[in-house]
Structures are given as structure tokens and as C-alpha cells.
Enzyme design. Structure first.
Site, PDB file in Angstrom:
ATOM      1  N   GLU B  89      -2.301  -8.234  56.575  1.00  0.00           N
ATOM      2  CA  GLU B  89      -3.471  -7.574  56.012  1.00  0.00           C
ATOM      3  C   GLU B  89      -4.875  -8.107  56.157  1.00  0.00           C
ATOM      4  O   GLU B  89      -6.009  -7.412  56.488  1.00  0.00           O
ATOM      5  CB  GLU B  89      -3.613  -7.549  54.394  1.00  0.00           C
ATOM      6  CG  GLU B  89      -2.287  -6.794  53.824  1.00  0.00           C
ATOM      7  CD  GLU B  89      -0.780  -7.621  53.906  1.00  0.00           C
ATOM      8  OE1 GLU B  89      -1.179  -8.857  54.095  1.00  0.00           O
ATOM      9  OE2 GLU B  89       0.354  -7.267  53.761  1.00  0.00           O
ATOM     10  N   PHE B 114      -2.623  -5.634  47.908  1.00  0.00           N
ATOM     11  CA  PHE B 114      -2.912  -6.569  49.031  1.00  0.00           C
ATOM     12  C   PHE B 114      -4.476  -6.570  49.683  1.00  0.00           C
ATOM     13  O   PHE B 114      -4.807  -7.472  50.027  1.00  0.00           O
ATOM     14  CB  PHE B 114      -1.895  -6.082  49.988  1.00  0.00           C
ATOM     15  CG  PHE B 114      -0.293  -6.016  49.698  1.00  0.00           C
ATOM     16  CD1 PHE B 114       0.044  -7.266  48.776  1.00  0.00           C
ATOM     17  CD2 PHE B 114       0.449  -5.460  49.980  1.00  0.00           C
ATOM     18  CE1 PHE B 114       1.222  -7.291  48.275  1.00  0.00           C
ATOM     19  CE2 PHE B 114       1.777  -5.264  49.508  1.00  0.00           C
ATOM     20  CZ  PHE B 114       2.145  -6.214  48.557  1.00  0.00           C
TER      21      PHE B 114
END
Lengths: 283, 346
Positions: B89, B114
Site C-alpha cells: 500500500e 490499510f
């Protein structure tokens, strides 16, 4: 099922333990009609060797200070670890059918506060190895000879935190840390090697300062040898065992299915899967 | 409910939930149940494709969650403009920033947990501080999965509201999601949008056929004289359902839909909340700390508007795993729970 727990049968073979773990995972999938059963079937041999060959633990005292710590970084593999914990006698078999039910101790993603034997709350992927570094540092500081095992997935190799932890473990010469990578080449969007390739993987870990082995993760003899090497190695470095596994291993009609993060299992196929297993029960 | 806190010296007891207590956990990928509404498949993916046909600046990035954020629709339509970043991410966000610097409008998708937790610093410095037009679109907002805290983004507003430049959007339904996409593109700056994906209910037009999403605007979907509910996300759906139900008992509930959490439409909120004689209730799929409720409370108090005021939202705790209907009841965000709370306050 009732009566004598499998954990009370010490002479059971490792292939049989793996079979028992697979069967429990399928039963849990059957309870909910879903679950990460493909991953569980694939990693069953790794868990059998972990819990019935490699790990030191006391089934009646899951928080025994001398236990080897087994961290499930991949929280969604809980279905697999619950099966191993039941097989090991840490969880009662009667709770199997509560898998995923409200207020069960067996939620679909593994969490430390819910389940004995679940050392950490995984599921936010890429965290287990770093926690393992800290536990390994702490055990060494306490002169506790226990090992830390971290089970992670190939998908987690994409997270930067994995490699921060890998570098840290080598820097601190954590010879009491063993990382197991379940390489089934499958993550949420597709094949791991096509999503974000980590190859050449063994070379990467070696370059990061780790003792590196790559084995067929469905070959129990190879796993036993690799786990023995990892524990007994005198080198002052962390150890990784990359285990190439096959999703859905042990149930051919599922092995042959187009693979996905959630392998498709039709409602009538859970029993069929159990029947296939029952025909192939090892001694 | 079982209260759980981590205690390494705890005593473990076997636990078999009673049949009345136990239920089936919703799959992470399950769509939000919305009885009585038509469902639209993948409104975000289709709206993004429509927009991208006439705007070559749009690209899509995901962190191994294209299938679970409906970005696979875009990937199939524009494979050359789709970037699979893997389960990473932080680099996805940094790379989106890099592409934005070179003139593209990146839509970057992952789960809300996330983006808000892992990628926060990267969003703050690479995107928000530079005011770059990156659109961060995230599935599983608030309590929309039974998987437990690892996937329940119950504090994403609280995390992101403190970030200058960042616009925050919490759409209610398929219409909101689809209409938000062109608005996000038109807005020259960073946006965080919560995503409802899969089969998404079409809610608002059933109650308010003229509704049109506007970035930064709250819209009154339904008037009422006893209660004003200010809601965002699927809690607007719950508020509308509660209002229809309450009407049968002679309780008149107005619903102000506030899909832009930041910047807040303070003018509309003050005008509505300033009408005398109504209980004002905020309703959000988020912890009561740091979200819509506190944003509205702050707006009212600093402007001297002080109606009787209550907040509906998730408690300040890590939530249980379990089936979504069970959890929505347990934590007070089901239609039934909203109604009983409002009745108790009247």
C-alpha cells in the site's frame, strides 16, 4: 466427533496428522459454507510438521513460558491453525463447529484475545515477522531458549514491513527466529508471481542475511529435514524455510479447480471432499 | 457479547455459543444487506470506466484488491491504464503521487484500514501536503465486515480529518458512488472516498428522486418536525428506513445526508439544526470519536446553535468478529437500534 482426542495418540504418523488437519479444515468450511479452505489444505503438511515434529509446547498450558512461539501472520489462515490446535489438543474438538459463529473462540480471522495458541492478531498482512523480531530479541534477553516461528504467505512478501523485519532480524543475528513462507502462488487478485513477483525469492532472503531453504511444502520428509536444519544450525543468523505448496492439496477435484483466493466449493461438495479424504486416510 | 482484552495470563475456558447466540459470519466480500432496495453491480468500476473514456488522465492503481474494490472493471476496460501494485500500500500511494506529479489523475484502491493505518504518512506527505489530485477509494469502511478489527476501518474519518487539503467522502448508495466519481475527477485535489462495492443498493432515489450528489454539499432527503438526523454513508439508508418506520408511530424524522465529511457543509447543517424544536442526531458508520458527529457538534457549538443533540456511532473499542446483522444490532447502527435510541431520547 467425540471420544479420545487425536492428540492422545502419540504414535500417529505425520502424514496422518496432516490428513487430520485437512479433514478438520474441511469440516469447518462445511460449517460456514465458506472459508480459506484451499490455503488450509495446502499448508496442512507444514502445520503437521510444525505441531508434531518441530515445536515445543504443552497442550494443557498454551502460555507455558518455554514454548516455541508460533505466529500466524496470515490471520485468514486461522481455519488451518485451528485445525492444528485442535489436533494438538490445545483446542477442544467440540468447538470446531463454532467456527465463524458469533461469539465463538474461532473467528474467521485469527486473533490473540480469542483463542488459546493464537499468539498474535494477524490479518493485517506484513506484521507477523516484525513482531517475531521483537519476541526473538526478548527471548534472547531473557535467556529463554525457545524459538519463534512466523508463518507468512507469499502475498506478504509485497509489504515493505516484511523486508524491514528481515533486515532487522539479520542485523540482530536472531538465530532463534524461523520464518516459514507458504508459497502457494495465490493472492487476492491472482497468482502472486503475476501480481508482484518476489523472485528470485531464495536469493533475496540470502542477500538479506538469512539462512535460506526452499522445499516442497507438501513433502513431509523434506519439511522435517528443513525444520531440523533450521533449528540445529549453529550460524548466528535467522532462518527462513520457503515452502512451495499446492492450494487444495489432498482433494484432487479441488486441486484441479481454477484457483482463487477463495476457492469455489459448492454446497454439496463439502461432504464430497470429506469422502475423498476418507478414502485416502494414511495409517 | 464477550469482552476481550489481551491478557497473557488469562484462563482459557471452552466456549460453545448457544444456538440463539451463534450466527454465521458474513464473508469479507459480502455485499451490504439492504432489504427493499434494488442493487446495482460495481457502480464505482462502471462510473470510473465511463469517466475514463473521455479523460485520458485517469489511471487506476490497486494493492492486490482490484477484485474487491470493483477496480477490475476498469482494469478490463483499460488494461494499459491499470497498475497492479501488489500487496504494497505504501508504494502504491507513493507511486500514485508520482503519477499525479506527471499529470495523471490516479485512482488508488485498497481497504480502508490499510489506507488509513498503513499508508497514512505516505498519503500525508506525498499526496496531501502537495495537494495532488490522487483519489484514494477504499472498500470495507467502518463496520462492513465481520472479520474483526484487522479489516474494520472504524476510525478512518478520525485519522484523515486532521489532514489538511484532503477531502473526505462517505457515499450512501450506488447513486452516490457513481455520481461522486466525476465530482472527484473535477476536484483538483486529493480525496479519500469510502467505497461500497459489489452489489450496492440504490437507496436515495427511492426516497428522493431528484437527489444529485454534489461534492461538499449536504442534502435534505426528507423533512420532519420532531427529529433531524444528520447522516453519512449507509447510515443515511438506515436513517431513511428508521424515518419511514417511525412515521407509523407518529414520529416525524428529517434526514440530512452529508456525504462529504470534510469540508463539512456547515451552512446547510447550521440552517437545518437551527430550526427550533427538533432533536438533532448524527448517525455514522464510524467510532463516535473524531467523525461526523464530533464535526457537527463542533460546528453547532462554535456557531452558538445548541439544539438537544445526540450521536449514533460505533463505540470506542475494537469490535467483535461475527455476522454483520448481529454486529450492527450489537453496536447500535441497525435500523432497529437507531429507532430505539431515538425513541429513548425523545
Amino acid at each position: 466427533m467425540s471420544g479420545i482426542s487425536a492428540s492422545q495418540l502419540p504414535n500417529m504418523s505425520l502424514p496422518r496428522r496432516a490428513w487430520e488437519i485437512r479433514r478438520k479444515a474441511v469440516r469447518m468450511g462445511q460449517v460456514q459454507g465458506q472459508g480459506y479452505v484451499g490455503q488450509a489444505l495446502g499448508v496442512a503438511d507444514v502445520l503437521a510438521v510444525s505441531y508434531f515434529h518441530a515445536l515445543n509446547y504443552r497442550a494443557d498450558d498454551p502460555e507455558w513460558a518455554g514454548r516455541d512461539r508460533f505466529l500466524l501472520s496470515i490471520g485468514h489462515y486461522a481455519i488451518a491453525l485451528y485445525s492444528a490446535l485442535i489436533e494438538a489438543g490445545i483446542l477442544p474438538d467440540q468447538e470446531l463447529e463454532t467456527y465463524g459463529a458469533d461469539d465463538s473462540r474461532l473467528p474467521m480471522s485469527g486473533m490473540a484475545a480469542y483463542t488459546p495458541g493464537m499468539e498474535i492478531t494477524g490479518g493485517s498482512l506484513g506484521q507477523g515477522l516484525g513482531i517475531g523480531v521483537g519476541m526473538a530479541l526478548a527471548l534472547r534477553a531473557k535467556n529463554n531458549p525457545a524459538f519463534v516461528f512466523n508463518l507468512m504467505s507469499d502475498g506478504e512478501l509485497g509489504e515493505g514491513s516484511t523486508w524491514e523485519a528481515a533486515m532487522s532480524a539479520a542485523h540482530h543475528k536472531l538465530s532463534n527466529l524461523i520464518c516459514i513462507v507458504d508459497f502457494n502462488d495465490q493472492q487476492a487478485d491472482g497468482k502472486s508471481t503475476q501480481t508482484l513477483s518476489a523472485e528470485p525469492l531464495a536469493d533475496k532472503w540470502a542477500a538479506f542475511g538469512w539462512h535460506t531453504q526452499r522445499v516442497d511444502g507438501n513433502d513431509i520428509d523434506a519439511l522435517v529435514a528443513a525444520f531440523d536444519t533450521a533449528r540445529n544450525l549453529p550460524d548466528p543468523k535467522p532462518r527462513v524455510i520457503i515452502c512451495d505448496t499446492l492450494m487444495c492439496k489432498g482433494i484432487p477435484f479441488l486441486e484441479a479447480r481454477e484457483m482463487a483466493h477463495f476457492v469455489r466449493v459448492e454446497p454439496d461438495e463439502w461432504q464430497k471432499a470429506l469422502d475423498v479424504l476418507d478414502e485416502t486416510r494414511p495409517a | 457479547m464477550v469482552t476481550r482484552t489481551y491478557d497473557p495470563h488469562r484462563k482459557w475456558e471452552p466456549r460453545i455459543p448457544t444456538p440463539g447466540e451463534g450466527g454465521k459470519t458474513s464473508a469479507m466480500i459480502a455485499s451490504l444487506a439492504a432489504e427493499g432496495y434494488d442493487a446495482v453491480p460495481a457502480p464505482f468500476g462502471h462510473a470510473l470506466v465511463a469517466q475514463a473514456r473521455s479523460d485520458a488522465r485517469i489511471v487506476g492503481l490497486t494493492a492486490d484488491l482490484a477484485k474487491y474494490t470493483d477496480l477490475h472493471i476498469f482494469a478490463e476496460a483499460f488494461p494499459e491504464r491499470f497498475y497492479q501494485m501488489g500487496m504494497a500500500e505504501q508504494v502504491m500511494i507513493s507511486a500514485a503521487a508520482g503519477m499525479a506529479r506527471e499529470g495523471f489523475i490516479p485512482f488508488a484502491t485498497t481497504y480502508a484500514v490499510f489506507a488509513s493505518r498503513r499508508a497514512y504518512d505516505f498519503i500525508a506527505m506525498a499526496i496531501a501536503e502537495e495537494n495532488l489530485p490522487v483519489k484514494i477509494v477504499c472498500a470495507l469502511p467502518g463496520l462492513t465486515t465481520g472479520y474483526g478489527p484487522s479489516h474494520q476501518a472504524t476510525e478512518d474519518f478520525a485519522i484523515f480529518r486532521g489532514l489538511p487539503n484532503l477531502t473526505i467522502v462517505d457515499p450512501c448508495d450506488a447513486i452516490d458512488v457513481a455520481q461522486a466519481v466525476p465530482a472527484l475527477v473535477a476536484h483538483d485535489g486529493p480525496v479519500y472516498m469510502r467505497l461500497l462495492r459489489g452489489k450496492v443498493p440504490s437507496v436515495i432515489h427511492k426516497h428522493c428522486p431528484d437527489y444529485q450528489f454534489e461534492l461538499g454539499k449536504a442534502k435534505l432527503l426528507r423533512d420532519g418536525k420532531d427529529v433531524l438526523v444528520i447522516a453519512s454513508g449507509f447510515m443515511t439508508m438506515r436513517a431513511l428506513d428508521a424515518a419511514v418506520e417511525a412515521e407509523k408511530d407518529g414520529i416525524s424524522i428529517a434526514v440530512l445526508h452529508c456525504p462529504t465529511i470534510k469540508p463539512l457543509d456547515t451552512d446547510t447543517i447550521l440552517a437545518q439544526a437551527g430550526q427550533p424544536g427538533r432533536l438533532v442526531v448524527t448517525a455514522e458508520n464510524h467510532t463516535r470519536i473524531g467523525g461526523l458527529g464530533e464535526a457537527v457538534a463542533s460546528t453547532l457549538l462554535t456557531n452558538g446553535v445548541t439544539p438537544k443533540f445526540r450521536m449514533i456511532g460505533l463505540p470506542d473499542q475494537f469490535l467483535d468478529a461475527g455476522a454483520l446483522p448481529t454486529l450492527h444490532d450489537r453496536y447500535g447502527i441497525s435500523t432497529t437500534a437507531i429507532l430505539s435510541q431515538i425513541r429513548g431520547w425523545l
